[in-house]
Design a protein around this motif. Structure first.
Motif, PDB file in Angstrom:
ATOM      1  N   LEU A   1       0.830  -1.208   0.000  1.00  0.00           N
ATOM      2  CA  LEU A   1       0.000   0.000   0.000  1.00  0.00           C
ATOM      3  C   LEU A   1       0.864   1.258   0.000  1.00  0.00           C
ATOM      4  CD1 LEU A   1      -2.810  -0.989   2.548  1.00  0.00           C
ATOM      5  CD2 LEU A   1      -3.043  -0.724   0.073  1.00  0.00           C
ATOM      6  N   ILE A   2       1.866   1.279   0.880  1.00  0.00           N
ATOM      7  CA  ILE A   2       2.727   2.457   0.956  1.00  0.00           C
ATOM      8  C   ILE A   2       3.524   2.632  -0.335  1.00  0.00           C
ATOM      9  CG2 ILE A   2       4.768   3.423   2.097  1.00  0.00           C
ATOM     10  CD1 ILE A   2       3.713   2.367   4.724  1.00  0.00           C
ATOM     11  N   GLY A   3       4.125   1.534  -0.820  1.00  0.00           N
ATOM     12  CA  GLY A   3       4.927   1.615  -2.033  1.00  0.00           C
ATOM     13  C   GLY A   3       4.129   2.040  -3.248  1.00  0.00           C
ATOM     14  N   SER A   4       2.836   1.729  -3.248  1.00  0.00           N
ATOM     15  CA  SER A   4       1.973   2.096  -4.383  1.00  0.00           C
ATOM     16  C   SER A   4       1.433   3.515  -4.233  1.00  0.00           C
ATOM     17  CB  SER A   4       0.803   1.111  -4.495  1.00  0.00           C
ATOM     18  OG  SER A   4       1.263  -0.208  -4.674  1.00  0.00           O
ATOM     19  N   PHE A   5       0.813   3.782  -3.085  1.00  0.00           N
ATOM     20  CA  PHE A   5       0.138   5.074  -2.916  1.00  0.00           C
ATOM     21  C   PHE A   5       1.099   6.225  -2.675  1.00  0.00           C
ATOM     22  CE2 PHE A   5      -3.430   2.204  -2.305  1.00  0.00           C
ATOM     23  CZ  PHE A   5      -4.443   2.878  -2.968  1.00  0.00           C
ATOM     24  N   ALA A   6       2.294   5.947  -2.175  1.00  0.00           N
ATOM     25  CA  ALA A   6       3.290   7.011  -2.045  1.00  0.00           C
ATOM     26  C   ALA A   6       3.642   7.564  -3.426  1.00  0.00           C
ATOM     27  CB  ALA A   6       4.538   6.471  -1.352  1.00  0.00           C
ATOM     28  N   GLN A   7       3.761   6.667  -4.390  1.00  0.00           N
ATOM     29  CA  GLN A   7       4.102   7.112  -5.739  1.00  0.00           C
ATOM     30  C   GLN A   7       2.905   7.746  -6.439  1.00  0.00           C
ATOM     31  OE1 GLN A   7       6.994   4.519  -7.853  1.00  0.00           O
ATOM     32  NE2 GLN A   7       6.680   3.068  -6.169  1.00  0.00           N
ATOM     33  N   ILE A   8       1.703   7.278  -6.121  1.00  0.00           N
ATOM     34  CA  ILE A   8       0.506   7.906  -6.680  1.00  0.00           C
ATOM     35  C   ILE A   8       0.363   9.328  -6.121  1.00  0.00           C
ATOM     36  CG2 ILE A   8      -2.019   7.835  -6.741  1.00  0.00           C
ATOM     37  CD1 ILE A   8      -1.807   4.772  -6.675  1.00  0.00           C
ATOM     38  N   GLY A   9       0.632   9.491  -4.824  1.00  0.00           N
ATOM     39  CA  GLY A   9       0.565  10.816  -4.224  1.00  0.00           C
ATOM     40  C   GLY A   9       1.570  11.765  -4.851  1.00  0.00           C
ATOM     41  N   ASP A  10       2.746  11.256  -5.138  1.00  0.00           N
ATOM     42  CA  ASP A  10       3.770  12.063  -5.807  1.00  0.00           C
ATOM     43  C   ASP A  10       3.284  12.519  -7.177  1.00  0.00           C
ATOM     44  OD1 ASP A  10       6.137  13.322  -6.286  1.00  0.00           O
ATOM     45  OD2 ASP A  10       7.292  11.517  -6.685  1.00  0.00           O
ATOM     46  N   LEU A  11       2.662  11.609  -7.906  1.00  0.00           N
ATOM     47  CA  LEU A  11       2.137  11.949  -9.230  1.00  0.00           C
ATOM     48  C   LEU A  11       0.971  12.934  -9.128  1.00  0.00           C
ATOM     49  CD1 LEU A  11       2.193   8.457 -10.990  1.00  0.00           C
ATOM     50  CD2 LEU A  11       3.688  10.407 -11.450  1.00  0.00           C
ATOM     51  N   LEU A  12       0.150  12.792  -8.086  1.00  0.00           N
ATOM     52  CA  LEU A  12      -0.983  13.700  -7.904  1.00  0.00           C
ATOM     53  C   LEU A  12      -0.505  15.130  -7.718  1.00  0.00           C
ATOM     54  CD1 LEU A  12      -3.988  14.325  -7.394  1.00  0.00           C
ATOM     55  CD2 LEU A  12      -3.604  13.750  -4.991  1.00  0.00           C
ATOM     56  N   VAL A  13       0.484  15.316  -6.840  1.00  0.00           N
ATOM     57  CA  VAL A  13       0.996  16.665  -6.608  1.00  0.00           C
ATOM     58  C   VAL A  13       1.707  17.190  -7.858  1.00  0.00           C
ATOM     59  CG1 VAL A  13       2.600  18.046  -5.226  1.00  0.00           C
ATOM     60  CG2 VAL A  13       1.132  16.365  -4.119  1.00  0.00           C
ATOM     61  N   SER A  14       2.367  16.307  -8.588  1.00  0.00           N
ATOM     62  CA  SER A  14       2.982  16.713  -9.861  1.00  0.00           C
ATOM     63  C   SER A  14       1.910  17.205 -10.832  1.00  0.00           C
ATOM     64  CB  SER A  14       3.747  15.546 -10.482  1.00  0.00           C
ATOM     65  OG  SER A  14       4.849  15.169  -9.683  1.00  0.00           O
ATOM     66  N   LEU A  15       0.767  16.530 -10.826  1.00  0.00           N
ATOM     67  CA  LEU A  15      -0.350  16.936 -11.681  1.00  0.00           C
ATOM     68  C   LEU A  15      -0.876  18.309 -11.257  1.00  0.00           C
ATOM     69  CD1 LEU A  15      -2.095  15.812 -14.021  1.00  0.00           C
ATOM     70  CD2 LEU A  15      -3.689  14.967 -12.288  1.00  0.00           C
ATOM     71  N   ILE A  16      -0.949  18.527  -9.942  1.00  0.00           N
ATOM     72  CA  ILE A  16      -1.403  19.830  -9.431  1.00  0.00           C
ATOM     73  C   ILE A  16      -0.437  20.926  -9.854  1.00  0.00           C
ATOM     74  CG2 ILE A  16      -1.748  21.193  -7.321  1.00  0.00           C
ATOM     75  CD1 ILE A  16      -2.742  18.611  -5.981  1.00  0.00           C
ATOM     76  N   LYS A  17       0.863  20.674  -9.709  1.00  0.00           N
ATOM     77  CA  LYS A  17       1.864  21.684 -10.078  1.00  0.00           C
ATOM     78  C   LYS A  17       1.835  21.947 -11.583  1.00  0.00           C
ATOM     79  CE  LYS A  17       5.270  19.519  -8.124  1.00  0.00           C
ATOM     80  NZ  LYS A  17       6.662  19.203  -7.693  1.00  0.00           N
ATOM     81  N   ARG A  18       1.624  20.902 -12.356  1.00  0.00           N
ATOM     82  CA  ARG A  18       1.535  21.096 -13.802  1.00  0.00           C
ATOM     83  C   ARG A  18       0.318  21.945 -14.147  1.00  0.00           C
ATOM     84  NH1 ARG A  18       2.414  16.458 -18.310  1.00  0.00           N
ATOM     85  NH2 ARG A  18       4.523  16.793 -17.509  1.00  0.00           N
ATOM     86  N   TYR A  19      -0.776  21.736 -13.438  1.00  0.00           N
ATOM     87  CA  TYR A  19      -1.985  22.531 -13.699  1.00  0.00           C
ATOM     88  C   TYR A  19      -1.720  24.009 -13.427  1.00  0.00           C
ATOM     89  CZ  TYR A  19      -6.753  24.285 -13.292  1.00  0.00           C
ATOM     90  OH  TYR A  19      -7.906  25.022 -13.449  1.00  0.00           O
ATOM     91  N   PHE A  20      -1.002  24.285 -12.335  1.00  0.00           N
ATOM     92  CA  PHE A  20      -0.713  25.679 -11.983  1.00  0.00           C
ATOM     93  C   PHE A  20       0.542  26.203 -12.671  1.00  0.00           C
ATOM     94  CE2 PHE A  20      -3.237  24.463  -8.166  1.00  0.00           C
ATOM     95  CZ  PHE A  20      -4.234  25.433  -8.288  1.00  0.00           C
ATOM     96  N   LYS A  21       1.202  25.346 -13.461  1.00  0.00           N
ATOM     97  CA  LYS A  21       2.380  25.720 -14.248  1.00  0.00           C
ATOM     98  C   LYS A  21       3.531  26.212 -13.374  1.00  0.00           C
ATOM     99  CE  LYS A  21      -0.452  26.848 -18.273  1.00  0.00           C
ATOM    100  NZ  LYS A  21      -0.862  27.888 -19.257  1.00  0.00           N
ATOM    101  N   VAL A  22       3.835  25.430 -12.319  1.00  0.00           N
ATOM    102  CA  VAL A  22       4.980  25.729 -11.460  1.00  0.00           C
ATOM    103  C   VAL A  22       5.848  24.481 -11.366  1.00  0.00           C
ATOM    104  CG1 VAL A  22       3.758  27.481 -10.132  1.00  0.00           C
ATOM    105  CG2 VAL A  22       3.735  25.100  -9.344  1.00  0.00           C
ATOM    106  N   LYS A  23       7.150  24.694 -11.178  1.00  0.00           N
ATOM    107  CA  LYS A  23       8.073  23.563 -11.061  1.00  0.00           C
ATOM    108  C   LYS A  23       8.033  22.977  -9.654  1.00  0.00           C
ATOM    109  CE  LYS A  23      12.929  22.247 -11.737  1.00  0.00           C
ATOM    110  NZ  LYS A  23      13.132  21.676 -10.388  1.00  0.00           N
ATOM    111  N   ASP A  24       8.091  23.855  -8.643  1.00  0.00           N
ATOM    112  CA  ASP A  24       8.035  23.447  -7.241  1.00  0.00           C
ATOM    113  C   ASP A  24       6.971  24.259  -6.531  1.00  0.00           C
ATOM    114  OD1 ASP A  24      10.200  21.609  -7.418  1.00  0.00           O
ATOM    115  OD2 ASP A  24      11.611  23.289  -7.324  1.00  0.00           O
ATOM    116  N   SER A  25       6.410  23.687  -5.464  1.00  0.00           N
ATOM    117  CA  SER A  25       5.384  24.407  -4.712  1.00  0.00           C
ATOM    118  C   SER A  25       5.968  25.606  -3.972  1.00  0.00           C
ATOM    119  CB  SER A  25       4.688  23.465  -3.722  1.00  0.00           C
ATOM    120  OG  SER A  25       5.628  22.885  -2.835  1.00  0.00           O
ATOM    121  N   SER A  26       7.266  25.538  -3.625  1.00  0.00           N
ATOM    122  CA  SER A  26       8.017  26.652  -3.050  1.00  0.00           C
ATOM    123  C   SER A  26       9.489  26.253  -3.038  1.00  0.00           C
ATOM    124  CB  SER A  26       7.526  26.979  -1.633  1.00  0.00           C
ATOM    125  OG  SER A  26       8.003  26.031  -0.690  1.00  0.00           O
TER     126      SER A  26
END
Length: 307
Positions: free
Chosen positions: A247-272
């Protein structure tokens, strides 16, 4: 691999790991620092426990919501997002006060009212539905992550991982196992992917590779199996540690991709740029935010089935 970025990461890790270990395992109740007159007046002398780990989770939560609002500000410069800080603060207070007035469902409705008010007052000449949706969904996601982190210090987590260790710096080895599994999953996936990765894993994050993803998953499984074997209550069989690792090995990487998707939507490289070499809170703790609710759900189901 960027050597400068790697150096920054290693410097950060060199002090963050011992500091994090102390914070997670510390048993000092910060609530006792409040003057007795205040604790009796506002909390009716209720036994409230606020540990350094709680405070750390709360600070991370507010920094994460700040970063999210900063990205949202790019789309909606004129806003009243500050109202959500008030709502979020009240939610955290109610978490520690046993006799809170509203339930989670009612609190969510209050947030909906707050988001609607913000949209109609400050959202003139903007896409109000998109504005309200982004504000509501982002806030709820981070709040759920916050409560899940706080729940690590409560049942059933503390009953399943009851280490019975008298040394204060080894009091929360169950939490250490989960955190180590998440962060090592990220680290191993990054290094293996950077060195050996040849097959891209997702278009959301082009740098992620299948080789790195598999390595991260296997790392999580190994860490969780070891942690479950040594620190979990013996009445809970070892195969549950295997499930938790998957569960951790799978959802940790999904969470990483989710935040990457959010940053791509807002067109930023890093959140800060708060954390050298890592970016911001959402960049560093994205996997933790998404995985913590999953682990709590898994342990709640496990506890109810086996008790």
């Amino acid at each position: 691999m960027n050597k400068t970025n790697l150096k920054k990461r290693l410097i950060f890790v060199s002090w963050a790991i011992p500091a994090g270990w102390w914070i997670v395992n510390s048993t000092f109740n910060i609530f006792t620092l409040l003057p007795e007159t205040i604790s009796k007046s506002f909390f009716n002398s209720q036994q409230i426990v606020i540990l350094p780990g709680h405070i750390c989770a709360i600070i991370i939560t507010f920094l994460a919501i700040f970063e999210y609002f900063k990205m949202l500000h790019r789309l909606f410069p004129k806003n009243g997002f500050w109202m959500v800080y008030i709502w979020l603060g009240l939610q955290i207070i109610s978490y520690f006060v046993p006799d809170s007035i509203l339930t989670m469902r009612q609190d969510s409705f209050v947030l909906l009212i707050t988001v609607t008010l913000e949209s109609f007052v400050w959202g003139k000449n903007t896409s109000r539905w998109k504005r309200a949706s982004l504000l509501f969904s982002g806030t709820i996601f981070i709040l759920i992550a916050c409560f899940s982190l706080l729940d690590f210090y409560d049942q059933p987590f503390q009953l399943i991982f009851n280490t019975n260790n008298n040394h204060p710096m080894f009091s929360q080895l169950g939490i250490v196992t989960v955190l180590a599994s998440i962060f090592l999953c990220d680290a191993v996936a990054f290094f293996i992917g950077s060195i050996f990765g040849k097959h891209h894993f997702s278009s959301i994050s082009p740098k992620k590779t299948i080789e790195g993803s598999i390595a991260g998953l296997l790392t999580s499984i190994i860490v969780c199996l070891a942690g479950w074997f040594f620190f979990a209550d013996p009445q809970y069989p070892l195969f549950l540690g295997l499930i938790m690792g998957i569960l951790i090995g799978s959802f940790a990487q999904i969470g990483d991709l989710l935040v990457s998707l959010i940053k791509r939507y807002f067109k930023v490289k890093d959140s800060s740029n708060l954390i050298p070499g890592h970016g911001g809170i959402l960049d560093r703790f994205d996997s933790l935010f998404f995985t913590a609710p999953i682990i709590n759900l898994f342990l709640i189901i496990t506890f109810k089935i086996l008790n």
